[in-house]
Design an enzyme around this catalytic site. Structure first.
Site, PDB file in Angstrom:
ATOM      1  N   ASP A   7      53.462  52.828  58.393  1.00 17.19           N
ATOM      2  CA  ASP A   7      52.377  52.467  58.015  1.00 17.19           C
ATOM      3  C   ASP A   7      51.470  53.698  57.719  1.00 17.19           C
ATOM      4  O   ASP A   7      51.707  54.890  58.179  1.00 17.19           O
ATOM      5  CB  ASP A   7      51.542  51.939  59.072  1.00 17.19           C
ATOM      6  N   GLU A   9      47.210  55.366  56.605  1.00 14.48           N
ATOM      7  CA  GLU A   9      45.896  55.151  56.590  1.00 14.48           C
ATOM      8  C   GLU A   9      45.326  56.146  55.518  1.00 14.48           C
ATOM      9  O   GLU A   9      45.862  57.308  55.209  1.00 14.48           O
ATOM     10  CB  GLU A   9      45.275  55.521  57.948  1.00 14.48           C
ATOM     11  N   GLU A  52      33.012  53.710  54.626  1.00 15.76           N
ATOM     12  CA  GLU A  52      33.821  52.558  54.856  1.00 15.76           C
ATOM     13  C   GLU A  52      35.120  52.859  55.338  1.00 15.76           C
ATOM     14  O   GLU A  52      35.564  52.004  56.177  1.00 15.76           O
ATOM     15  CB  GLU A  52      33.797  51.692  53.466  1.00 15.76           C
ATOM     16  N   HIS A  57      39.277  53.406  60.256  1.00 17.59           N
ATOM     17  CA  HIS A  57      40.413  54.239  60.824  1.00 17.59           C
ATOM     18  C   HIS A  57      39.748  55.212  61.882  1.00 17.59           C
ATOM     19  O   HIS A  57      40.394  55.898  62.755  1.00 17.59           O
ATOM     20  CB  HIS A  57      41.494  54.735  60.085  1.00 17.59           C
ATOM     21  N   HIS A 150      42.075  50.885  63.248  1.00 20.22           N
ATOM     22  CA  HIS A 150      43.653  51.181  62.605  1.00 20.22           C
ATOM     23  C   HIS A 150      44.209  52.371  62.906  1.00 20.22           C
ATOM     24  O   HIS A 150      43.399  53.615  62.688  1.00 20.22           O
ATOM     25  CB  HIS A 150      43.530  50.827  61.227  1.00 20.22           C
ATOM     26  N   ASP A 155      50.026  51.163  64.698  1.00 22.72           N
ATOM     27  CA  ASP A 155      50.069  50.059  63.662  1.00 22.72           C
ATOM     28  C   ASP A 155      51.586  49.812  63.673  1.00 22.72           C
ATOM     29  O   ASP A 155      52.268  48.703  63.455  1.00 22.72           O
ATOM     30  CB  ASP A 155      49.277  50.131  62.425  1.00 22.72           C
TER      31      ASP A 155
END
Length: 229
Positions: A7, A9, A52, A57, A150, A155
């Site tokens: 994963d 970010e 945003e 995260h 997140h 994750d």
């Protein structure tokens, strides 16, 4: 068989508009079982973090300022990944960013066929149902209570559990066909338990065996133990 549940970010949605990767996390599976080996790296995106993205995260400019830039970790990342399968939820998103970062450095890009998309698997298995990571955790009763924000490694660890459930649990080869009929599979599909060729040594001591025999003798010939042993 080595697989990496991965994963990322990022600062946004589109690397072609200046967005960058800020975190990579991966969990290693061997034969669909976690090995405990992971890859985790925070990355300085060399740009400001949009509000945003920060709300998703929680990785802000101050935290990322002293982290390495992507070019400093790129080869180490490629050495970890090798050419093994990448298990990713919404693989198109992460692969787009990873290949953009690698391309800017003129490094080998990851083939699209190297990725296995668990989002696509979930949508195919449960058509019309929510297929987000949180929704799949609810479906499979996987604890994701620590996922308030997140995080790439967290994750990945959660996705590894979801991936194994999508395959039928930790022993996917033992799942019964839903139709109840036979499946035309390979030798693994025809596996049956067999008697152990060499019996395991007894854990009962000689004194314990004698004490047990004396106890059973007191029960008499009609004791249930004598009928089962």
């Amino acid at each position: 068989m080595r697989e990496l549940v991965l994963d990322t970010e990022t600062t946004g949605f589109d690397p072609q508009q200046g967005d960058r990767i800020v975190e990579i996390g991966a969990v290693e599976l061997i034969n669909q079982m976690p090995t405990g080996k992971t890859y985790h790296q925070y990355i300085n995106p060399e740009r400001a973090m949009p509000q945003e993205a920060f709300e998703v995260h929680g990785l802000g400019d101050d935290f990322l300022r002293d982290k390495p830039v992507f070019k400093d970790i790129a080869q180490e990342f490629l050495d970890f990944v090798k050419d093994d399968k990448l298990v990713i939820h919404n693989a198109a998103f992460d692969m787009k960013f990873l290949n953009a970062e690698l391309g800017w450095l003129n490094l080998p890009q990851l083939p699209w066929e190297q990725a296995l998309d668990t989002l696509a698997i979930a949508r195919k298995r449960f058509p019309g149902s929510p297929a987000s990571l949180d929704a799949l955790c609810r479906r499979f009763n996987i604890d994701n209570s620590n996922r308030t924000l997140h995080g790439a490694l967290l994750d990945s660890e959660i996705l590894a559990e979801v991936y194994l459930e999508l395959l039928g649990g930790r022993q996917p080869g033992l799942v019964l066909a839903s139709s109840g009929g036979n499946t035309a599979g390979n030798a693994e599909d025809e596996w049956r338990a067999s008697k152990r060729p060499t019996p395991l040594p007894s854990r009962i001591t000689e004194e314990e065996a004698k004490a047990h025999a004396a106890f059973v003798e007191k029960l008499g010939e009609g004791a249930l133990w004598n009928k089962l042993s």
